[in-house]
Design a protein around this motif. Structure first.
Motif, mmCIF file in Angstrom:
data_model
loop_
_atom_site.group_PDB
_atom_site.id
_atom_site.type_symbol
_atom_site.label_atom_id
_atom_site.label_comp_id
_atom_site.label_asym_id
_atom_site.label_seq_id
_atom_site.Cartn_x
_atom_site.Cartn_y
_atom_site.Cartn_z
ATOM 1 N N THR A 288 0.082 7.572 6.366
ATOM 2 C CA THR A 288 0.368 7.324 5.046
ATOM 3 C C THR A 288 0.789 7.954 3.951
ATOM 4 O OG1 THR A 288 -1.930 7.723 4.177
ATOM 5 C CG2 THR A 288 -1.672 5.480 5.452
ATOM 6 N N THR A 289 1.336 7.495 2.884
ATOM 7 C CA THR A 289 1.960 8.452 1.918
ATOM 8 C C THR A 289 1.029 9.616 1.479
ATOM 9 O OG1 THR A 289 1.827 6.723 0.267
ATOM 10 C CG2 THR A 289 3.983 6.824 1.038
ATOM 11 N N SER B 133 6.012 1.677 -3.557
ATOM 12 C CA SER B 133 4.943 2.237 -3.890
ATOM 13 C C SER B 133 4.391 3.387 -2.890
ATOM 14 C CB SER B 133 3.900 0.988 -3.466
ATOM 15 O OG SER B 133 2.449 1.561 -3.730
ATOM 16 N N VAL B 134 3.746 4.321 -3.430
ATOM 17 C CA VAL B 134 3.281 5.402 -2.653
ATOM 18 C C VAL B 134 1.680 5.277 -2.670
ATOM 19 C CG1 VAL B 134 4.938 6.934 -3.404
ATOM 20 C CG2 VAL B 134 3.014 6.804 -4.829
ATOM 21 N N TYR B 135 1.118 4.306 -3.419
ATOM 22 C CA TYR B 135 -0.271 4.265 -3.406
ATOM 23 C C TYR B 135 -0.600 2.652 -4.021
ATOM 24 C CZ TYR B 135 -5.441 5.259 -3.226
ATOM 25 O OH TYR B 135 -6.733 5.194 -2.955
ATOM 26 N N SER C 215 -9.077 -1.124 2.252
ATOM 27 C CA SER C 215 -9.525 0.206 2.013
ATOM 28 C C SER C 215 -8.154 1.182 2.570
ATOM 29 C CB SER C 215 -10.655 0.660 2.687
ATOM 30 O OG SER C 215 -10.382 0.543 4.182
ATOM 31 N N ASP C 216 -8.130 2.390 2.191
ATOM 32 C CA ASP C 216 -7.393 3.551 2.556
ATOM 33 C C ASP C 216 -7.339 3.380 4.129
ATOM 34 O OD1 ASP C 216 -6.525 3.425 0.014
ATOM 35 O OD2 ASP C 216 -7.249 5.784 -0.348
ATOM 36 N N GLU C 217 -8.521 3.622 4.514
ATOM 37 C CA GLU C 217 -9.076 4.014 5.804
ATOM 38 C C GLU C 217 -8.515 3.038 6.822
ATOM 39 O OE1 GLU C 217 -11.530 6.536 3.166
ATOM 40 O OE2 GLU C 217 -11.017 4.425 3.294
ATOM 41 N N GLU C 218 -8.477 1.757 6.319
ATOM 42 C CA GLU C 218 -8.035 0.779 7.353
ATOM 43 C C GLU C 218 -6.541 0.910 7.465
ATOM 44 O OE1 GLU C 218 -10.025 -3.676 6.842
ATOM 45 O OE2 GLU C 218 -9.450 -2.783 4.804
ATOM 46 N N LEU C 219 -5.956 1.330 6.570
ATOM 47 C CA LEU C 219 -4.157 1.516 6.697
ATOM 48 C C LEU C 219 -4.040 2.770 7.510
ATOM 49 C CD1 LEU C 219 -1.946 -0.292 5.361
ATOM 50 C CD2 LEU C 219 -4.131 -0.171 4.081
ATOM 51 N N GLU C 220 -4.977 3.712 7.212
ATOM 52 C CA GLU C 220 -4.778 5.060 7.882
ATOM 53 C C GLU C 220 -5.204 4.943 9.567
ATOM 54 O OE1 GLU C 220 -7.676 7.645 6.167
ATOM 55 O OE2 GLU C 220 -6.546 7.555 4.052
ATOM 56 N N CYS D 151 0.761 -1.218 -0.060
ATOM 57 C CA CYS D 151 0.017 0.171 -0.021
ATOM 58 C C CYS D 151 0.921 1.195 0.131
ATOM 59 C CB CYS D 151 -0.899 0.055 1.157
ATOM 60 S SG CYS D 151 -1.970 -1.542 0.946
ATOM 61 N N TYR D 152 1.922 1.199 0.661
ATOM 62 C CA TYR D 152 3.128 2.297 0.611
ATOM 63 C C TYR D 152 4.196 1.785 1.231
ATOM 64 C CZ TYR D 152 1.764 3.125 5.459
ATOM 65 O OH TYR D 152 1.539 3.248 6.969
#
Length: 237
Positions: free
Chosen positions: A218-219, A176-178, A203-208, A159-160
């Motif tokens: 995150t990046t 990776s940046v995304y 999802s992005d929000e899980e990583l955040e 993911c990053y």
């Protein structure tokens, strides 16, 4: 919410971070000082546990402490979030994993996955990896999603960050940046065992959510914008 394609997972599984109890648990964890304070106060490093899970074959409860060397298994409908060292993990239902010990009790050297799926954020460090049936990922400090499918096909999304990937002799370095994603294919004659994939099942929000537990961003949070959803790992410059 920024959600990737679903493949064999339900939306409910991906939306765990929106639950009020999960948000309260994360806020409390950060407010109480995170892992250093938990260790000093001899509190659990489990941020949240819903449903049934076991540790080394015995029932796990939210007041226990998960340590390196433990084997964890989650049941149907379960969700487990915990922190060890500078790494945070969210274990999906029906997962069987082991967090193997590194140089110290609070350093994870290997995340060994037998079944299931894990979202994880890793701080900087050395000699750490995720081992799956058909793929191995050397972790340098990153956020990733890893899942094992019923046919033992391994899915991995960087993911990053930077990850060294290997699948049955084939190797590549993912920067990776995304969300740069790959399949670790089941071995077959004349077929590549490390192939590109699209971002799925996270999802992005899980990583955040996990990043904040270990004092990261995150990046895309740092950049203030999202990238492309094609699995290439870029911001789409």
């Amino acid at each position: 919410m920024t959600q990737h394609l679903l493949q064999g997972r339900t939306e409910k599984e991906i939306l765990w971070f929106q639950r009020r109890d999960a948000l309260k648990a994360a806020a409390a964890w950060v407010a109480m000082g995170g892992l250093p304070a938990a260790l000093a106060q001899q509190r659990s490093n489990i941020v949240q546990l819903t449903g049934d899970a076991t540790v080394n074959g015995r029932p796990l409860n939210a007041q226990q402490t998960i340590i390196t060397g433990d084997q964890l298994q989650t049941g149907p409908g379960s969700n487990l979030i915990f922190v060890i060292g500078n790494s945070a993990f969210q274990v999906r239902q029906n997962s069987n994993i082991t967090v193997e010990r590194g140089s110290t009790l609070n350093a994870v050297s290997l995340l060994r996955m037998i079944t299931g799926a894990v979202v994880s954020v890793w701080g900087k460090g050395s000699s750490r990896a995720i081992i799956m049936p058909t793929l191995t990922a050397g972790i340098r400090g990153t956020g990733v999603y890893s899942e094992i499918f019923p046919n033992q096909r391994s899915y991995f999304c960087n993911c990053y960050g930077t990850v060294d990937l290997e699948s049955q002799g084939q190797k590549t370095v993912s920067r990776s940046v995304y969300h740069q994603a790959f399949w670790g294919e089941v071995e077959a004659p004349n077929v590549s065992t490390l192939t590109p994939a699209r971002p799925i099942n996270h999802s992005d929000e899980e990583l955040e959510f996990l990043a904040q537990l270990v004092g990261q961003r995150t990046t895309w949070q740092i950049a203030g914008r999202k990238g492309t959803k094609d699995g290439s790992g870029t911001m789409g410059y």
